[in-house]
Design a protein around this motif. Structure first.
Motif, PDB file in Angstrom:
ATOM      1  N   TRP A 186       0.840  -1.199   0.000  1.00  0.00           N
ATOM      2  CA  TRP A 186       0.000   0.000   0.000  1.00  0.00           C
ATOM      3  C   TRP A 186       0.877   1.252   0.000  1.00  0.00           C
ATOM      4  O   TRP A 186       0.585   2.222  -0.687  1.00  0.00           O
ATOM      5  N   ARG A 187       1.955   1.219   0.761  1.00  0.00           N
ATOM      6  CA  ARG A 187       2.868   2.354   0.817  1.00  0.00           C
ATOM      7  C   ARG A 187       3.543   2.578  -0.534  1.00  0.00           C
ATOM      8  O   ARG A 187       3.882   3.700  -0.898  1.00  0.00           O
ATOM      9  N   ALA A 188       3.737   1.500  -1.290  1.00  0.00           N
ATOM     10  CA  ALA A 188       4.386   1.617  -2.602  1.00  0.00           C
ATOM     11  C   ALA A 188       3.538   2.395  -3.602  1.00  0.00           C
ATOM     12  O   ALA A 188       4.065   2.916  -4.590  1.00  0.00           O
ATOM     13  N   LEU A 189       2.223   2.495  -3.353  1.00  0.00           N
ATOM     14  CA  LEU A 189       1.372   3.272  -4.256  1.00  0.00           C
ATOM     15  C   LEU A 189       1.764   4.751  -4.251  1.00  0.00           C
ATOM     16  O   LEU A 189       1.452   5.479  -5.189  1.00  0.00           O
ATOM     17  N   GLY A 190       2.431   5.194  -3.179  1.00  0.00           N
ATOM     18  CA  GLY A 190       2.923   6.569  -3.143  1.00  0.00           C
ATOM     19  C   GLY A 190       3.948   6.852  -4.223  1.00  0.00           C
ATOM     20  O   GLY A 190       4.143   8.013  -4.612  1.00  0.00           O
ATOM     21  N   SER A 191       4.604   5.800  -4.720  1.00  0.00           N
ATOM     22  CA  SER A 191       5.534   5.956  -5.840  1.00  0.00           C
ATOM     23  C   SER A 191       4.815   5.891  -7.180  1.00  0.00           C
ATOM     24  O   SER A 191       5.240   6.525  -8.148  1.00  0.00           O
ATOM     25  N   VAL A 192       3.718   5.128  -7.237  1.00  0.00           N
ATOM     26  CA  VAL A 192       2.967   5.008  -8.490  1.00  0.00           C
ATOM     27  C   VAL A 192       2.398   6.360  -8.915  1.00  0.00           C
ATOM     28  O   VAL A 192       2.359   6.684 -10.109  1.00  0.00           O
ATOM     29  N   ILE A 193       1.988   7.181  -7.952  1.00  0.00           N
ATOM     30  CA  ILE A 193       1.385   8.480  -8.291  1.00  0.00           C
ATOM     31  C   ILE A 193       2.379   9.387  -9.010  1.00  0.00           C
ATOM     32  O   ILE A 193       1.985  10.359  -9.683  1.00  0.00           O
TER      33      ILE A 193
ATOM     34  N   MET B 165       3.686  13.091  -2.381  1.00  0.00           N
ATOM     35  CA  MET B 165       2.692  13.739  -1.527  1.00  0.00           C
ATOM     36  C   MET B 165       2.335  15.117  -2.057  1.00  0.00           C
ATOM     37  O   MET B 165       1.162  15.519  -2.018  1.00  0.00           O
ATOM     38  N   ALA B 166       3.333  15.859  -2.559  1.00  0.00           N
ATOM     39  CA  ALA B 166       3.061  17.190  -3.121  1.00  0.00           C
ATOM     40  C   ALA B 166       2.149  17.085  -4.334  1.00  0.00           C
ATOM     41  O   ALA B 166       1.209  17.883  -4.497  1.00  0.00           O
ATOM     42  N   ILE B 167       2.406  16.104  -5.182  1.00  0.00           N
ATOM     43  CA  ILE B 167       1.628  15.942  -6.413  1.00  0.00           C
ATOM     44  C   ILE B 167       0.170  15.625  -6.101  1.00  0.00           C
ATOM     45  O   ILE B 167      -0.754  16.279  -6.589  1.00  0.00           O
TER      46      ILE B 167
ATOM     47  N   SER C  71     -11.815  10.414  -4.562  1.00  0.00           N
ATOM     48  CA  SER C  71     -11.547   9.118  -3.914  1.00  0.00           C
ATOM     49  C   SER C  71     -10.251   8.510  -4.416  1.00  0.00           C
ATOM     50  O   SER C  71      -9.482   7.922  -3.638  1.00  0.00           O
ATOM     51  N   ILE C  72      -9.988   8.641  -5.719  1.00  0.00           N
ATOM     52  CA  ILE C  72      -8.730   8.115  -6.273  1.00  0.00           C
ATOM     53  C   ILE C  72      -7.536   8.834  -5.666  1.00  0.00           C
ATOM     54  O   ILE C  72      -6.551   8.210  -5.225  1.00  0.00           O
ATOM     55  N   GLU C  73      -7.610  10.159  -5.642  1.00  0.00           N
ATOM     56  CA  GLU C  73      -6.486  10.941  -5.118  1.00  0.00           C
ATOM     57  C   GLU C  73      -6.340  10.782  -3.613  1.00  0.00           C
ATOM     58  O   GLU C  73      -5.215  10.777  -3.089  1.00  0.00           O
ATOM     59  N   ALA C  74      -7.447  10.617  -2.887  1.00  0.00           N
ATOM     60  CA  ALA C  74      -7.367  10.380  -1.437  1.00  0.00           C
ATOM     61  C   ALA C  74      -6.703   9.042  -1.144  1.00  0.00           C
ATOM     62  O   ALA C  74      -5.973   8.907  -0.150  1.00  0.00           O
ATOM     63  N   THR C  75      -6.941   8.072  -2.010  1.00  0.00           N
ATOM     64  CA  THR C  75      -6.285   6.777  -1.844  1.00  0.00           C
ATOM     65  C   THR C  75      -4.771   6.911  -1.956  1.00  0.00           C
ATOM     66  O   THR C  75      -4.008   6.384  -1.128  1.00  0.00           O
ATOM     67  N   TYR C  76      -4.328   7.615  -2.971  1.00  0.00           N
ATOM     68  CA  TYR C  76      -2.891   7.816  -3.141  1.00  0.00           C
ATOM     69  C   TYR C  76      -2.323   8.685  -2.021  1.00  0.00           C
ATOM     70  O   TYR C  76      -1.173   8.492  -1.590  1.00  0.00           O
ATOM     71  N   LEU C  77      -3.105   9.650  -1.541  1.00  0.00           N
ATOM     72  CA  LEU C  77      -2.629  10.494  -0.447  1.00  0.00           C
ATOM     73  C   LEU C  77      -2.413   9.675   0.819  1.00  0.00           C
ATOM     74  O   LEU C  77      -1.423   9.889   1.544  1.00  0.00           O
TER      75      LEU C  77
ATOM     76  N   SER D 160       0.811   7.969   0.546  1.00  0.00           N
ATOM     77  CA  SER D 160       1.930   8.899   0.688  1.00  0.00           C
ATOM     78  C   SER D 160       2.169   9.259   2.148  1.00  0.00           C
ATOM     79  O   SER D 160       3.316   9.439   2.576  1.00  0.00           O
ATOM     80  N   ILE D 161       1.088   9.361   2.928  1.00  0.00           N
ATOM     81  CA  ILE D 161       1.227   9.694   4.346  1.00  0.00           C
ATOM     82  C   ILE D 161       1.986   8.606   5.086  1.00  0.00           C
ATOM     83  O   ILE D 161       2.722   8.879   6.053  1.00  0.00           O
ATOM     84  N   LEU D 162       1.849   7.359   4.631  1.00  0.00           N
ATOM     85  CA  LEU D 162       2.586   6.265   5.270  1.00  0.00           C
ATOM     86  C   LEU D 162       4.090   6.422   5.102  1.00  0.00           C
ATOM     87  O   LEU D 162       4.870   5.800   5.845  1.00  0.00           O
ATOM     88  N   ASN D 163       4.506   7.237   4.125  1.00  0.00           N
ATOM     89  CA  ASN D 163       5.940   7.472   3.901  1.00  0.00           C
ATOM     90  C   ASN D 163       6.415   8.758   4.569  1.00  0.00           C
ATOM     91  O   ASN D 163       7.466   9.280   4.204  1.00  0.00           O
ATOM     92  N   PHE D 164       5.639   9.237   5.540  1.00  0.00           N
ATOM     93  CA  PHE D 164       5.984  10.515   6.172  1.00  0.00           C
ATOM     94  C   PHE D 164       7.396  10.496   6.751  1.00  0.00           C
ATOM     95  O   PHE D 164       8.171  11.437   6.571  1.00  0.00           O
TER      96      PHE D 164
END
Length: 792
Positions: free
Chosen positions: A280-287, A442-444, A479-485, A488-492
């Motif tokens: 799930w945390r890896a999705l922060g890189s997919v964005i 996270m910025a994106i 909802s899509i962007e909140a999922t990626y957000l 990204s928060i998991l990588n804080f």
């Protein structure tokens, strides 16, 4: 007078563009707008930890996410929907906010509420708001919703600023890492230990220093402007896109042709079904695959809607899909059971998927393209800050317009060097694309989520669609962007914290500046004097009038500013001709020069006191013109000539005001005579009587001074008009002085800590940023600054 404005009056010059213009702008946009999207493959798969690829099936699942994210977010949301919400050619979060301010009455800009009709006066112009609706009335009723919209606009702007810091670092560092791998593959010695030592030194000394050198070169080039940079960078981006598209096709054919089936959403379902904390945390890189989509919208003022959309749909999108598919095919083959023993540690980096015979070409182009990839967010940052400046949400900085044809192409030197220092700090401090990628992701996604929220309001309030349509847009894309957000928060703790630091700093500065500007303006409104105060002053009260023209710069559009009454009280004299000048920004990109000036009288005709309201859009640069004084004098002369006959006039609280700015027929206007020479901006008498507080005001310099003369005796001009114009000319020849209020904000005793902190921050930046008279090109010998303490 000219005819009422049509919406086209405010348009970007290329809004009604020919196909040749479209092709030209499309070519330039490749070097500015799409560098970020085209270089994202350098770090999308590479920023996913290798341990998260559990099998070749993982490559299919990640590619499925990348394909649908790129399709839904970049193609559907931005290319087909958001780009339609431009504000006369300008894009970005503040353009959306400005649309809402104009059509939903939610603005919190520091405008005189009693003078709104004066500022926004136009006959059948785009300044007029749409009719009332239930949604508009509901939002206009609750003040909290106004603050929420302003906060969203500021938050989105801060995210673009943060992205402009992080993108150059991650793009250039990714390419530099590829250079290091290319050098490591070269055999320098037959000894294994020597080769290992050389490889470690390459890893330690090549990526970061080379990345820093490229970053310095990149930011040094910014002063050339988007027009020149686009022509320089576009050929490199085209070559880069053709290369990665070709590599993608090669890998699809030679590694895993079945990767095309991964576009099926079933692979995303499999991923979610077997989800874990790490995956799930890896999705922060997919964005990161859609990095640069927000810049497509923010950079709209640099190009045009049509050119950006056509380029993305017909060229950028298909090549990126092929590129990501090829890289996923290579990773899938690498992770197959028969090759597990030969898997390198960095198998998921783009460099590894490139065929050996084009390695060196790839390394060179990747270094160049990575520098170019940062250009989209840098220019977007300039555009957003330029909009914030005009709307009173950012400290004063110098803005340079690099194009005479496209008003949105700007360069901000101070911001440019700050971005460079911060990017160098990120590169040296993190020296890791994974951690920088976490912050950038996270910025994106945060910026995209802000755009989705504002866009849903635009759909309901400006496009006047049903609330159901607006809600569906918000729920689907949100909802899509909140999922990626959430991922990204998991990588804080793994780099994303740096974005929060940047966000807090930039948001504090913008909120403090807006708050201080608002409070200062409210103080001016509460302490202004009526026009009768100045008209009642007479020589019998010890007040004398001296020859010359006095320009009084004030933020209020009615009444007499408190600082000027303070000046008269302590030094009882003012000029033969007084002109109260107010600059007012409107939430539109551009205001036509023929509709810019509103002129009226303060008091009876014999007092020779005028008011000039200069209206400008957030992409205009009216304050940077050297001939501003000439334009004011010419406008006053036109007002005097038209005053009794003009039918297009507005009744303000002080009397009639007329929109001026068109050339009058011969015999009805002042005739300018251009003369270059050494002139003083104020004559000796004016300096002795009015500017004695300034000390030695003998400074002279070469300035362009335009003299005026009356036309020859003409039956078209009445005698009173000719006499008043002659007095205006004589006053101009006697000299001019400029009065500015120098405010000193102080917090009232007992105020809470937050209020004290915001005012202290505002005062700090007010003292250390560019001064208003510098932006107005006022000569120091003619400047009078009147200090007053504002107790907030």
């Amino acid at each position: 007078m000219d005819h009422p404005l049509s919406p086209g009056t405010y348009s970007n010059p290329f809004k009604k563009e020919t196909w040749m213009h479209t092709i030209l702008l499309s070519f330039q946009s490749l070097g500015v707008v799409y560098g970020r999207l085209s270089t994202a493959p350098l770090y999308v798969f590479g920023s996913i930890p290798p341990k998260d690829f559990k099998s070749e099936e993982s490559a299919y699942e990640y590619f499925s996410f990348i394909f649908w994210t790129l399709t839904i977010v970049s193609l559907v949301k931005y290319a087909f929907i958001v780009l339609r919400a431009d504000y006369d050619g300008e894009g970005g979060t503040f353009a959306l906010y400005s649309l809402l301010c104009r059509h939903a009455k939610v603005g919190l800009l520091p405008n005189d509420k009693s003078g709104n009709d004066v500022m926004h006066y136009e006959a059948e112009s785009p300044f007029r708001t749409k009719g009332e609706s239930r949604a508009r009335r509901a939002i206009a009723k609750y003040k909290s919703s106004h603050y929420l919209m302003l906060f969203l606009a500021l938050l989105g702007s801060c995210m673009i600023i943060g992205d402009a810091v992080l993108t150059p670092a991650i793009s250039v560092l990714s390419a530099s890492s590829g250079l290091r791998r290319s050098l490591s593959d070269i055999k320098f010695s037959s000894s294994y230990k020597t080769e290992e030592s050389i490889s470690k030194n390459f890893k330690r000394y090549v990526p970061v220093p080379s990345a820093c050198a490229i970053l310095v070169c990149l930011f040094t080039l910014q002063h050339y402007g988007s027009h020149r940079i686009g022509f320089i960078f576009a050929p490199i981006v085209i070559l880069w896109l053709l290369l990665i598209g070709g590599v993608g096709i090669y890998n699809i054919c030679h590694c895993d042709p079945h990767i095309i089936s991964a576009i099926s959403p079933t692979y995303m379902y499999k991923f979610v079904k077997n989800i874990s904390f790490n995956s799930w945390r890896a999705l922060g890189s997919v964005i990161l695959c859609v990095a640069g989509s927000e810049a497509m919208f923010a950079d709209l003022g640099h190009f045009s809607n049509k050119s950006i959309k056509i380029t993305f749909v017909s060229f950028i999108y298909p090549i990126l899909v092929l590129c990501y598919a090829g890289q996923a095919a290579f990773i899938s083959q690498t992770l197959s059971t028969k090759n597990l023993s030969d898997v390198p540690d960095d198998y998921n980096h783009f460099y590894r998927s490139v065929p050996e015979h084009v390695h060196h070409v790839f390394v060179i182009l990747s270094l160049l393209a990575s520098a170019i990839g940062s250009q989209a967010t840098i220019t977007a940052c300039f555009s957003i800050i330029n909009q914030c400046l005009a709307l009173g949400c950012f400290p004063r900085v110098k803005v340079i317009h690099t194009s005479d044809k496209i008003h949105g192409q700007v360069y901000i030197p101070d911001v440019n060097w700050i971005l460079m220092i911060l990017s160098l700090g990120v590169t040296i401090g993190f020296h890791d694309t994974v951690r920088i990628g976490n912050a950038s992701g996270m910025a994106i996604v945060s910026g995209m989520l802000v755009t989705t929220c504002l866009m849903s309001l635009v759909i309901a309030l400006y496009w006047e669609k049903r609330l159901l349509v607006s809600a569906c847009f918000l729920m689907f894309f949100g909802s899509i962007e909140a999922t990626y957000l959430s991922s990204s928060i998991l990588n804080f703790h793994k780099g994303a914290w740096y974005l929060v630091v940047l966000l807090v700093l930039s948001l504090t500065i913008m909120v403090a500046w807006h708050y201080g500007t608002m409070k200062k303006y409210e103080f001016d409104l509460e302490n202004k004097l009526s026009t009768e105060w100045i008209t009642n002053l007479s020589p019998g009260l010890g007040v004398s009038r001296v020859s010359g023209i006095g320009f009084i710069y004030t933020d209020i559009v009615t009444g007499i500013p408190a600082f000027f009454s303070h000046f008269i009280t302590n030094l009882p004299a003012f000029h033969q001709v007084l002109i109260f000048v107010s600059f007012k920004s409107l939430p539109v990109p551009f205001v036509s020069p023929s509709r810019r000036y509103l002129i009226g009288r303060v008091g009876p005709r014999e007092y020779k006191i005028y008011r000039c309201i200069v209206r400008y859009g957030y992409s205009d640069h009216i304050r940077d013109t050297d001939d501003f004084e000439e334009q004011i004098i010419r406008s006053i002369g036109e007002f005097i000539s038209l005053e009794e006959h003009d039918s297009e006039a507005l009744m303000s609280p002080e009397g009639r005001m007329i929109v001026v700015g068109t050339q009058l027929p011969a015999g009805n206007a002042l005739i300018p005579l251009h003369d270059m020479g050494e002139t003083s901006s104020a004559n000796a008498e004016t300096q002795m009587k009015v500017m004695s507080t300034m000390g030695d005001a003998s400074e002279k310099g070469k300035r362009k001074k335009v003299q005026f003369m009356l036309p020859a005796s003409s039956p078209k001009m009445r005698l009173p008009v000719r006499e008043e114009l002659q007095e205006l000319i004589e006053a101009r020849e006697s000299g001019t002085a400029y009065f500015l209020g120098q405010s000193h904000l102080a917090v009232r005793n007992g105020s809470n800590f937050l209020k004290q902190f915001l005012i202290m921050t505002y005062v700090f930046f007010d003292k250390n940023c560019r001064q208003p008279h510098m932006a107005l090109n006022i000569p120091h010998a003619a400047l009078v600054e009147v200090g007053m303490v504002y107790t907030i």
